[in-house]
Scaffold this active site. Sequence first.
Site, PDB file in Angstrom:
ATOM      1  N   CYS A   1       0.836  -1.210   0.000  1.00 27.51           N
ATOM      2  CA  CYS A   1       0.000   0.000   0.000  1.00 27.51           C
ATOM      3  C   CYS A   1       0.871   1.261   0.000  1.00 27.51           C
ATOM      4  O   CYS A   1       1.791   1.396   0.803  1.00 27.51           O
ATOM      5  CB  CYS A   1      -0.920  -0.025   1.227  1.00 27.51           C
ATOM      6  SG  CYS A   1      -1.723   1.531   1.585  1.00 27.51           S
TER       7      CYS A   1
ATOM      8  N   ASP B   1      -0.860  16.558   0.002  1.00 24.79           N
ATOM      9  CA  ASP B   1      -1.180  15.804  -1.211  1.00 24.79           C
ATOM     10  C   ASP B   1      -0.187  16.192  -2.316  1.00 24.79           C
ATOM     11  O   ASP B   1       0.130  17.364  -2.505  1.00 24.79           O
ATOM     12  CB  ASP B   1      -2.618  16.102  -1.654  1.00 24.79           C
ATOM     13  CG  ASP B   1      -3.135  15.089  -2.656  1.00 24.79           C
ATOM     14  OD1 ASP B   1      -4.035  14.312  -2.294  1.00 24.79           O
ATOM     15  OD2 ASP B   1      -2.628  15.069  -3.800  1.00 24.79           O
TER      16      ASP B   1
ATOM     17  N   ASN C   1     -13.348   9.863   0.099  1.00 20.92           N
ATOM     18  CA  ASN C   1     -13.847   9.115  -1.046  1.00 20.92           C
ATOM     19  C   ASN C   1     -13.966   7.639  -0.688  1.00 20.92           C
ATOM     20  O   ASN C   1     -13.062   7.067  -0.070  1.00 20.92           O
ATOM     21  CB  ASN C   1     -12.908   9.298  -2.249  1.00 20.92           C
ATOM     22  CG  ASN C   1     -12.957  10.711  -2.813  1.00 20.92           C
ATOM     23  OD1 ASN C   1     -14.014  11.342  -2.813  1.00 20.92           O
ATOM     24  ND2 ASN C   1     -11.826  11.211  -3.284  1.00 20.92           N
TER      25      ASN C   1
ATOM     26  N   GLY D   1     -14.099   8.088  -6.986  1.00 25.35           N
ATOM     27  CA  GLY D   1     -12.780   8.627  -7.306  1.00 25.35           C
ATOM     28  C   GLY D   1     -11.683   8.152  -6.381  1.00 25.35           C
ATOM     29  O   GLY D   1     -10.563   8.660  -6.442  1.00 25.35           O
TER      30      GLY D   1
ATOM     31  N   THR E   1      -8.626   6.332  -5.299  1.00 26.97           N
ATOM     32  CA  THR E   1      -7.539   5.691  -6.043  1.00 26.97           C
ATOM     33  C   THR E   1      -6.556   4.988  -5.113  1.00 26.97           C
ATOM     34  O   THR E   1      -5.855   4.070  -5.537  1.00 26.97           O
ATOM     35  CB  THR E   1      -6.769   6.722  -6.887  1.00 26.97           C
ATOM     36  OG1 THR E   1      -6.277   7.753  -6.032  1.00 26.97           O
ATOM     37  CG2 THR E   1      -7.655   7.334  -7.968  1.00 26.97           C
TER      38      THR E   1
ATOM     39  N   HIS F   1      -8.497   7.583   3.907  1.00 29.03           N
ATOM     40  CA  HIS F   1      -7.889   8.903   4.097  1.00 29.03           C
ATOM     41  C   HIS F   1      -8.930   9.998   4.018  1.00 29.03           C
ATOM     42  O   HIS F   1      -9.939   9.858   3.333  1.00 29.03           O
ATOM     43  CB  HIS F   1      -6.787   9.145   3.051  1.00 29.03           C
ATOM     44  CG  HIS F   1      -7.205   8.911   1.643  1.00 29.03           C
ATOM     45  ND1 HIS F   1      -7.266   7.650   1.086  1.00 29.03           N
ATOM     46  CD2 HIS F   1      -7.613   9.762   0.674  1.00 29.03           C
ATOM     47  CE1 HIS F   1      -7.678   7.743  -0.177  1.00 29.03           C
ATOM     48  NE2 HIS F   1      -7.907   9.026  -0.443  1.00 29.03           N
TER      49      HIS F   1
ATOM     50  N   HIS G   1      -9.366  13.902   2.931  1.00 27.62           N
ATOM     51  CA  HIS G   1      -8.797  15.066   2.254  1.00 27.62           C
ATOM     52  C   HIS G   1      -9.177  16.309   3.054  1.00 27.62           C
ATOM     53  O   HIS G   1     -10.356  16.481   3.399  1.00 27.62           O
ATOM     54  CB  HIS G   1      -9.389  15.218   0.850  1.00 27.62           C
ATOM     55  CG  HIS G   1      -9.042  14.117  -0.099  1.00 27.62           C
ATOM     56  ND1 HIS G   1      -8.043  14.225  -1.037  1.00 27.62           N
ATOM     57  CD2 HIS G   1      -9.575  12.874  -0.276  1.00 27.62           C
ATOM     58  CE1 HIS G   1      -7.976  13.109  -1.754  1.00 27.62           C
ATOM     59  NE2 HIS G   1      -8.896  12.272  -1.312  1.00 27.62           N
TER      60      HIS G   1
HETATM   61  P1  5GP Z   1      -8.282   9.411  -3.506  1.00 24.91           P
HETATM   62  O1  5GP Z   1      -8.472   9.753  -4.957  1.00 24.91           O
HETATM   63  O2  5GP Z   1      -7.950   7.950  -3.313  1.00 24.91           O
HETATM   64  O3  5GP Z   1      -9.395   9.870  -2.604  1.00 24.91           O
HETATM   65  O4  5GP Z   1      -7.024  10.264  -3.040  1.00 24.91           O
HETATM   66  C1  5GP Z   1      -5.712   9.837  -3.174  1.00 24.91           C
HETATM   67  C2  5GP Z   1      -4.855  11.076  -3.120  1.00 24.91           C
HETATM   68  O5  5GP Z   1      -3.525  10.672  -2.906  1.00 24.91           O
HETATM   69  C3  5GP Z   1      -4.858  11.911  -4.412  1.00 24.91           C
HETATM   70  O6  5GP Z   1      -5.329  13.230  -4.131  1.00 24.91           O
HETATM   71  C4  5GP Z   1      -3.410  11.902  -4.858  1.00 24.91           C
HETATM   72  O7  5GP Z   1      -2.981  13.134  -5.399  1.00 24.91           O
HETATM   73  C5  5GP Z   1      -2.664  11.541  -3.593  1.00 24.91           C
HETATM   74  N1  5GP Z   1      -1.412  10.842  -3.813  1.00 24.91           N
HETATM   75  C6  5GP Z   1      -1.205   9.805  -4.678  1.00 24.91           C
HETATM   76  N2  5GP Z   1       0.075   9.381  -4.608  1.00 24.91           N
HETATM   77  C7  5GP Z   1       0.686  10.175  -3.672  1.00 24.91           C
HETATM   78  C8  5GP Z   1       2.024  10.212  -3.152  1.00 24.91           C
HETATM   79  O8  5GP Z   1       2.909   9.427  -3.522  1.00 24.91           O
HETATM   80  N3  5GP Z   1       2.281  11.155  -2.217  1.00 24.91           N
HETATM   81  C9  5GP Z   1       1.336  12.035  -1.772  1.00 24.91           C
HETATM   82  N4  5GP Z   1       1.698  12.936  -0.851  1.00 24.91           N
HETATM   83  N5  5GP Z   1       0.049  12.005  -2.233  1.00 24.91           N
HETATM   84  C10 5GP Z   1      -0.261  11.091  -3.166  1.00 24.91           C
HETATM   85 ZN    ZN Z   2      -2.118   1.226   3.824  1.00 21.36          ZN
END
Ligand code: 5GP
Ligand code: ZN
Length: 112
Positions: free
Chosen positions: A6, A32, A88, A94, A96, A101, A103
Site C-alpha cells: 500500500c 497531497d 472518497n 474517485g 484511487t 484517508h 482530504h
Molecule cells: P483518492 O483519490 O484515493 O481519494 O485520493 C488519493 C490522493 O492521494 C490523491 O489526491 C493523490 O494526489 C494523492 N497521492 C497519490 N500518490 C501520492 C504520493 O505518492 N504522495 C502524496 N503525498 N500524495 C499522493
Molecule cells: Zn495502507
Amino acid sequence: MIDNNCLFCKIIKGEIPSAKVYEDGEMLVFKDIQPKAKVHLLAIPKDHFKLLSDADGARVGVLGRMLEKIPEIAAENGCENGYRLIINQGEAAGQTVFHLHMHILGGQELDW
Ligand code: 5GP
Ligand code: ZN
C-alpha cells in the site's frame, strides 16, 4: 496493521517520502502530491484499512480522534477561514488509494 503493497503504508514507514505536517502514534497528516486546492492535506490512520465499511469500534475510535485533531491541524496550515473534509469511498467516488484517508481542502474560497 500495515499492508506492504500500500502506497500510504509506505509513506507511514518512510519508504516513500512525504511532506508531513502532523504525526502521532495513530495518525499521519501530509501534503497531497497533486493539490486540488491551495491547501490540500491528507489525514490517514496508521492502521491500514480500505473503507469506512471496514471500520470496527477501535477504528471508529481512531477516526473520531482524527476528527478531534483536524481543526487544529487545518488552522495551523492555512485553513483558518474554513476547509472541506472529503472521504472518497470506492472507485466510483474517485478513490484511487485504498487506505482510508481524509482530504483536507482549503486555503481559498471553495466555489465547487
Ligand atoms: P483518492 O483519490 O484515493 O481519494 O485520493 C488519493 C490522493 O492521494 C490523491 O489526491 C493523490 O494526489 C494523492 N497521492 C497519490 N500518490 C501520492 C504520493 O505518492 N504522495 C502524496 N503525498 N500524495 C499522493
Ligand atoms: Zn495502507
